[in-house]
Design an enzyme around this catalytic site. Sequence first.
Site, short mmCIF file in Angstrom:
data_model
loop_
_atom_site.label_atom_id
_atom_site.label_comp_id
_atom_site.label_asym_id
_atom_site.label_seq_id
_atom_site.Cartn_x
_atom_site.Cartn_y
_atom_site.Cartn_z
N ASN A 67 -1.64 -10.74 8.55
CA ASN A 67 -2.76 -9.78 8.70
C ASN A 67 -4.01 -10.38 8.05
OD1 ASN A 67 -3.53 -6.81 9.13
ND2 ASN A 67 -4.15 -7.06 7.08
N GLU A 68 -4.91 -10.46 8.98
CA GLU A 68 -6.27 -10.53 8.35
C GLU A 68 -6.37 -11.73 7.60
OE1 GLU A 68 -7.96 -6.79 6.98
OE2 GLU A 68 -8.19 -5.85 8.72
N ASN B 51 -7.75 -5.99 14.50
CA ASN B 51 -8.11 -4.88 13.62
C ASN B 51 -9.62 -4.63 13.61
OD1 ASN B 51 -5.46 -4.91 12.68
ND2 ASN B 51 -5.76 -5.46 10.68
N GLU C 160 -5.09 -2.21 13.93
CA GLU C 160 -5.60 -1.23 13.02
C GLU C 160 -6.73 -0.84 13.48
OE1 GLU C 160 -6.05 -2.52 9.02
OE2 GLU C 160 -4.09 -3.61 8.98
N TRP D 34 -6.13 -0.97 -1.89
CA TRP D 34 -6.57 -2.13 -2.44
C TRP D 34 -7.47 -1.91 -3.77
CZ3 TRP D 34 -2.75 -4.82 -0.86
CH2 TRP D 34 -2.21 -4.71 0.35
N GLN E 248 0.92 -1.21 -0.12
CA GLN E 248 0.04 0.16 -0.02
C GLN E 248 0.69 1.41 -0.07
OE1 GLN E 248 -2.76 -1.84 3.44
NE2 GLN E 248 -4.07 -0.37 2.19
N TYR F 245 -12.97 -1.80 12.89
CA TYR F 245 -13.19 -0.64 12.16
C TYR F 245 -14.91 -0.06 12.48
CZ TYR F 245 -8.93 -0.54 9.56
OH TYR F 245 -7.71 -0.46 9.09
C1 GBH Z 1 -7.85 -3.52 6.72
O1 GBH Z 1 -8.70 -4.50 6.50
C2 GBH Z 1 -6.58 -3.73 6.02
O2 GBH Z 1 -5.68 -4.52 6.87
C3 GBH Z 1 -5.87 -2.51 5.37
O3 GBH Z 1 -4.86 -2.93 4.59
C4 GBH Z 1 -6.82 -1.41 4.70
O4 GBH Z 1 -6.08 -0.45 4.15
C5 GBH Z 1 -7.80 -1.04 5.66
O5 GBH Z 1 -8.52 -2.23 6.36
C6 GBH Z 1 -8.67 -0.09 5.45
O6 GBH Z 1 -9.71 -0.77 4.48
O7 GBH Z 1 -17.72 -5.77 1.78
O8 GBH Z 1 -17.17 -8.05 1.70
O9 GBH Z 1 -15.80 -6.27 0.84
C7 GBH Z 1 -10.08 -3.93 6.98
C8 GBH Z 1 -10.95 -5.06 7.20
C9 GBH Z 1 -12.48 -6.49 6.03
C10 GBH Z 1 -12.69 -4.23 5.69
C11 GBH Z 1 -13.48 -6.76 4.92
C12 GBH Z 1 -13.60 -4.42 4.44
C13 GBH Z 1 -15.03 -5.42 3.26
C14 GBH Z 1 -15.63 -6.67 3.33
N1 GBH Z 1 -11.67 -5.19 5.94
N2 GBH Z 1 -14.17 -5.57 4.58
S1 GBH Z 1 -16.62 -6.66 1.63
#
Ligand code: GBH
Length: 484
Positions: free
Chosen positions: A172-173, A314, A385, A443, A24, A316
């Site tokens: 990570n994740e 992580n 995160e 991404w 990134q 959000y």
């Molecule tokens: C993080 O993931 C990442 O580790 C990081 O690289 C990224 O930049 C940051 O978040 C901000 O996005 O609607 O099915 O596509 C966060 C966890 C889990 C968030 C999947 C987005 C989308 C589910 N992510 N989610 S979907």
Amino acid sequence: MAARVENAVLPKDFIWGFATASYQIEGAANEGGRGPSIWDTFSHTPTKTADGKTGDVACDSYHRWREDIALLKQYGAQAYRFSISWSRVIPLGGRNDPINEEGIQFYVDFVNALLEAGITPFVTLFHWDLPQALHDRYLGLLNKDEFVADFVRYATLLFDRLPMVKNWITFNEPWCSAVLGYNVGLHAPGRCSDRTKSPQGGDSTREHLIAGHSLLVAHGHTVKVYRDKYKEKAGGEIGITLNGDWMDPWDPEDPRDVEAAERKLEFSIAWFADPIYFGDYPASMRKQLGERLPTFTEEEVKLVKGSNDFYGMNHYTANYVKHKDTPPDDDDHLGNVETSFYNKAGDCVGPETQSVWLRPSPVGFRNLLNWLSKRYNYPKIYVTENGTSLKNENDIPLPDVLNDEFRAEYFRGYINALARAHNEDGVNVMAYLAWSFMDNFEWAEGYETRFGVTYVDYEDNQKRYPKLSSKVVREEFERLIKKD
Ligand code: GBH
């Protein structure tokens, strides 16, 4: 919004800072001997990312890292989480492939400079950027034995060369690698059952489950190596970082929704955390997925169970969860539920952001910290995160864009919720790393969505400008952490 906590309630050794990931921010995709990763391939494939954007240049941190460290220091950061690009240190990735000394030196210099600046490095070994050669050779995560052996060799190389690092994160994740990469196909390597999207193959009913299993087993093996040979000498710690958002029932009066919310937490978080803390997948997943969900051998259980020195979290957002009356589809990864930002009473999680999946909910953070603590017996948690995008931030010109009050308020809310969870609920949370140190390649969303506390001007040599939120994170922690 959670009320402000006025007193210093976090322990003196609580550590805070900012986070990023290699693909990134680094750029220099074809420099310094780096080999391609699956994200180079994916982002260069038409239609896969917004406006066809790639990480070729990104924030150019490969060249601007001294400036980055100076900025972190200016922000008062105590820690910085970054990830290593596997294909920069082993361009082809495999255990018998040549090592790229230039790539290793880049990270050695970087870590030494962080330490000189008094900033603790938190190093992620894998933030989704698998060397492309391993995908070409044996389909990467889908080949457990090969992947595990190659990953362990890669990790061992870094344990050897970066003995000054004391905080290691294996993956990570893994949920994102597995589901986004092999079930819905929205992330590299973009596999799914739909041949119009994934002509090379894919099976959305199984591959994500296989990929997830490989990641868990690789984590277990790597932790064993670290504990056997490095941990004591380095005085270090190792763990995995899991993503997970809070889930409330759509109708709290309906036991089927209450169960659905719990099941959704299990399908996203316990999928990985249960094997690590209990030694097996959650019963709800076995029930729905049957033999499609791999089983752990006895040896794997021994490796995986108890393999976290800390829980990397992580986090959000939050969702409401409604049960479904119909049987699950074979490619379902949610636990046969529907998610929404509204509940039955019409309450909304929080205001819109630039990310369709993200709305602020500080109380959800506190709830999830409690859920994790109760389920896994109060593990030490590092928040690796947490952060937000802002609706239409990309359309705001300099210097107005630096006044990111919405993000500042997000951080105030979440950081105070964390302080309450620590102080009032007995949650053992000991670190917090805000996502992200700077705007970067988001991404599949390219550069449209910004998460940084630092503005990056992609039109003008990736010049960096501190946003208001960088100061607010510092203010909050300087008030909340005890001085002695
Ligand atoms: C993080 O993931 C990442 O580790 C990081 O690289 C990224 O930049 C940051 O978040 C901000 O996005 O609607 O099915 O596509 C966060 C966890 C889990 C968030 C999947 C987005 C989308 C589910 N992510 N989610 S979907």
